[in-house]
Design a protein around this motif. Structure first.
Motif, mmCIF file in Angstrom:
data_model
loop_
_atom_site.group_PDB
_atom_site.id
_atom_site.type_symbol
_atom_site.label_atom_id
_atom_site.label_comp_id
_atom_site.label_asym_id
_atom_site.label_seq_id
_atom_site.Cartn_x
_atom_site.Cartn_y
_atom_site.Cartn_z
ATOM 1 N N ASN A 107 -52.578 -38.007 65.155
ATOM 2 C CA ASN A 107 -52.538 -37.029 66.235
ATOM 3 C C ASN A 107 -52.224 -37.701 67.568
ATOM 4 O OD1 ASN A 107 -55.102 -36.229 64.313
ATOM 5 N ND2 ASN A 107 -53.837 -34.464 64.804
ATOM 6 N N TYR A 132 -63.052 -34.485 69.305
ATOM 7 C CA TYR A 132 -61.698 -33.951 69.432
ATOM 8 C C TYR A 132 -61.789 -32.455 69.726
ATOM 9 C CZ TYR A 132 -56.774 -33.216 67.841
ATOM 10 O OH TYR A 132 -55.437 -32.908 67.726
ATOM 11 N N SER A 157 -56.001 -41.131 66.189
ATOM 12 C CA SER A 157 -55.429 -40.405 67.319
ATOM 13 C C SER A 157 -55.014 -41.368 68.423
ATOM 14 C CB SER A 157 -56.451 -39.399 67.879
ATOM 15 O OG SER A 157 -56.744 -38.400 66.926
#
Length: 247
Positions: A86, A159, A206
């Motif tokens: 991500n 997140y 991420s």
């Protein structure tokens, strides 16, 4: 027989320079077709399946992704563990542009997405335990791979998943900070929950590509984001290759 590992990636991860594409498979599911062909890739010493979350041309916005078809296709392909990549914005002080994190929690702010396989149409209902949305074993493997690669990471993070495709307002980022979020992105949900429903171990790596709105004196530009992605995704791929090769 070894486990089948898959990577699902979006911004900055549709191409794997130096990788060998061994196979491409078009899959259909009861929920429609996935975002792209499922590729079997050999990269460095790792072999794994790869699915481009937004399509190979990055044409599908976050809110319009058929998450159910993506996860169902990977389940159909026999995937045991799924690593999501991500690109996110940073909220907390430690999460500045260029930082790589392995989040451990999620706050879901999305709406209107087809978010479960248990929608009443298949005659089954199951209430999954989602207390800890990411697989701790898979998170640990990613963290260990980062250590082996001598790449600094943050091995935690909450997140916040927003609807997109627009970025957030400064006021929204302040609210997300008050809610205890560290990073913000648009694709972790319902992907993580669907993986849990499908019995697939799931974790995220991420890359922080920009500060959240209002946290910098400058406006967020695509050029700045792209510069971070070009550097950071090289490190992300190195971590992935080490993690998967040791799985």
């Amino acid at each position: 027989m070894g486990k089948t590992i898959a990577v699902i990636g979006g911004t900055g991860l549709c191409d794997w320079p130096g990788a060998e594409v061994l196979e491409e498979t078009a899959l259909e599911t009861p929920y429609g077709v996935p975002s792209a062909l499922v590729q079997r890739i050999r990269y460095e010493s790792a072999e794994f399946l790869f699915l481009a979350r937004h399509g190979h041309g990055h044409e599908i916005p976050p809110h319009a992704i058929n998450y159910r078809a993506n996860i169902a296709a990977l389940q159909q392909a026999g995937v045991d563990a799924l690593i999501a990549v991500n690109a996110v914005g940073g909220i907390s002080e430690r999460f500045v542009a260029g930082v790589i994190t392995i989040p451990d929690q999620i706050n879901d702010y999305t709406w209107g997405r087809q978010h479960t396989f248990f929608d009443g149409n298949n005659g089954k209902v199951e209430h999954i335990d989602f207390s800890f949305p990411y697989s701790q074993d898979l998170r640990s493997r990613l963290a260990n791979a980062a250590v082996d690669a001598n790449i600094a990471i943050e091995d935690y993070g909450v997140y916040a998943v927003t609807q997109g495709p627009r970025l957030e307002t400064a006021a929204e980022i302040r609210r997300l900070a008050r809610d205890g979020n560290d990073i913000v992105g648009m694709t972790a949900m319902p992907e993580a929950a669907l993986a849990r429903e499908a019995g697939i171990d799931y974790a995220s790596i991420s890359l922080v590509v920009n500060p959240g709105a209002g946290l910098s004196d400058n406006l967020i530009t695509i050029e700045d984001i792209r510069a971070v992605i070009d550097t950071g995704m090289v490190q992300v791929k190195s971590i992935l290759a080490r993690c998967i090769a040791e799985y």
